[in-house]
Design an enzyme around this catalytic site. Structure first.
Site, short mmCIF file in Angstrom:
data_model
loop_
_atom_site.label_atom_id
_atom_site.label_comp_id
_atom_site.label_asym_id
_atom_site.label_seq_id
_atom_site.Cartn_x
_atom_site.Cartn_y
_atom_site.Cartn_z
N SER A 1 -9.62 1.29 3.50
CA SER A 1 -8.81 2.18 2.69
C SER A 1 -7.75 1.46 1.85
CB SER A 1 -8.11 3.21 3.58
OG SER A 1 -7.17 2.57 4.46
N LYS B 1 0.84 -1.20 0.00
CA LYS B 1 0.00 0.00 0.00
C LYS B 1 0.87 1.25 0.00
CE LYS B 1 -3.99 1.71 2.70
NZ LYS B 1 -4.81 1.41 3.91
N SER C 1 -9.74 -1.53 7.35
CA SER C 1 -9.25 -1.19 6.02
C SER C 1 -8.58 -2.31 5.26
CB SER C 1 -8.30 0.01 6.10
OG SER C 1 -9.00 1.18 6.45
#
Length: 471
Positions: free
Chosen positions: A159, A84, A183
């Site tokens: 997220s 990420k 997330s």
């Protein structure tokens, strides 16, 4: 599954490692196949922030040489994976999903990045996220809209939005997301993935924070467990990490698990947020029945938290983000996603005393969650109360005053530090994946993944994702 009949981008990490060792595949061929896959899907999915094919091929070539001369760094050497964008990679900007000028450029890697590179993993790229990681979707002021690999009309979840889409689409088998309220697990449920939000500090972070965790996002539980052998190694930079005993990550499809001895809790009422959709409830109830039919003792439990705890936490997060937003110049404030700006602006309403009261919601949530789950080996629940929503929508409940209505099943385990995994347990009538959450005691991550692998193997075929159908 045979190597001959399976597209290279669909092979698991375990299959790739075995094929490399047997000289049946080259990391270079696999990298080329994944690059081709990315170039075909990325114009629609928009999952990657940083992607340099030639650097990927260079790393794959180095891995190929190691396998050929007997110096491979382990079973993940040459396996494609992503991280990420808020996981530091030296020299790669970290905008955290925002269009703000001058994003941070880290000088050193995060622990997870170092462990991947030490293991010979080929980092395909950095995956996108929404602004400041505070949306459960793929909507970003910097990146635009990230879309589901199952259907581009659907959200990825967030997220860890890009990681979820990349995992489902076949951008390599291993992906690292982060999670402070769901997330990792929310993209997991809405993309049909196997994921783990690990025990607090088990995967070290260079920027630890209350409730924050990094974890694997994969198509299979076996790959998530294999990835943990690399990610779950101590690193002094995480000053919040606690010592854990050695864990056995060989989940082996759950074989050897004495299911009949398990005390299993089934939670279908979160006590806060949105009510679960009937299709979600039905899928989770059916998953619990699989455990019961195998002899497990399954008992219903009530909510772990209440609305006051969830609102207090949300209000604390608003204040935290308001402090960041307020520090920006007016011109930079204009670049933040309007939804996020409106959400965090409420943080200005809380004085110091109320902020402390909001912060104490974390303690209350932690205490309540550990007490409610202490007598059980596994706690089953929905991951989210709803299935995937439209990709353009910032949140499942599209109201900045009720933004966290979807995390009441997931966020308790962030605050308590307990492990929580996900695996697909069904589909809605229109084909949207539905995830099952399996949580356990702090430090029981390997046991939770073993139970998750057992369910993955025991679930009906109708609940298993057909990844080849996404080709």
């Amino acid at each position: 599954m045979s190597l001959q009949s399976t597209a290279l981008h669909n092979l698991s990490a375990r299959e790739l490692g075995e094929a490399y060792a047997a000289k049946e595949l080259s990391p270079v061929d696999v990298a080329d196949a994944v690059i081709e896959r990315i170039e075909a899907r990325e114009p629609v999915l928009n999952a990657l922030y940083q992607f340099e094919p030639e650097a990927v091929r260079k790393d794959a070539k180095a891995s190929e040489r190691r396998w050929m001369d007997g110096t491979a760094r382990g079973p993940l050497d040459g396996v494609p994976m992503t991280v990420k964008e808020n996981i530091a990679r030296a020299g790669v900007p970290m905008p955290s999903g925002t269009a703000l000028s001058h994003p941070k450029i880290p000088q050193v890697n995060a622990p997870a990045t170092d462990r991947i590179l030490e293991a010979g993993g080929v980092i395909v790229g950095s995956t996108v996220m929404p602004d400041w990681g505070m949306l459960s979707s793929g909507v970003s002021s910097l990146h635009g809209i990230t879309r589901s690999a199952w259907n581009p009309a659907w959200t990825t979840g967030g997220s860890s939005s890009g990681a979820g889409s990349a995992a489902a689409a076949g951008y390599g088998p291993l992906h690292v997301g982060t999670d402070i309220g769901g997330s990792i697990r929310l993209p997991g449920t809405w993309q049909g993935l196997a994921t783990l939000k690990p025990s607090a500090g088990l995967i070290p972070l260079d920027v630890p924070y209350i409730g924050r965790a990094a974890g694997p996002m994969c198509r299979t539980v076996a790959d998530a467990a294999l990835f943990m052998t690399v990610l779950a190694q101590p690193d002094i930079r995480d000053y919040t990490a606690r010592p854990y005993p050695a864990m056995d990550w060989n989940v082996d499809g759950g074989r050897g698990l004495d299911v009949a001895s398990l005390r299993v809790a089934l939670q279908t009422d979160a006590g806060a947020g949105a009510d679960p959709d009937p299709e979600v409830l039905a899928a989770v109830e059916a998953a619990a029945a699989v455990f019961a039919d195998a002899g497990a003792t399954v008992e219903r439990i009530g909510p772990l938290i209440n609305q006051d705890m969830l609102d207090g936490l949300d209000n604390f997060w608003r204040t935290r983000s308001w402090a960041d937003y307020q520090a920006l110049t007016p011109a930079e404030q204009e670049k933040v996603l309007p939804y996020i700006a409106r959400w965090c602006s409420r943080g200005a309403d809380f004085d110091g005393a109320q902020t402390i009261r909001n912060f104490h919601s974390i303690d209350r949530m932690q205490q309540a969650t550990i007490a409610a789950t202490a007598n059980y080996d596994v706690v089953l629940s929905p991951v989210a109360p709803m299935a995937a929503f439209p990709a353009e929508q910032p949140m499942p409940v599209d109201d900045p005053d009720r933004t966290m209505a979807h995390i009441a099943f997931t966020v308790p385990y962030n605050m308590s530090g307990q492990p929580a995994a996900t695996v697909n347990c069904g589909f809605t009538a229109d084909g949207r994946p539905i995830g099952l959450q399996l949580a356990g005691r702090v430090g029981a991550d390997d046991h939770i993944l073993r139970a998750t692998a057992w369910y993955e193997a025991a679930r009906p075929a109708s609940a298993a994702p057909d990844w080849a159908s996404l080709d």
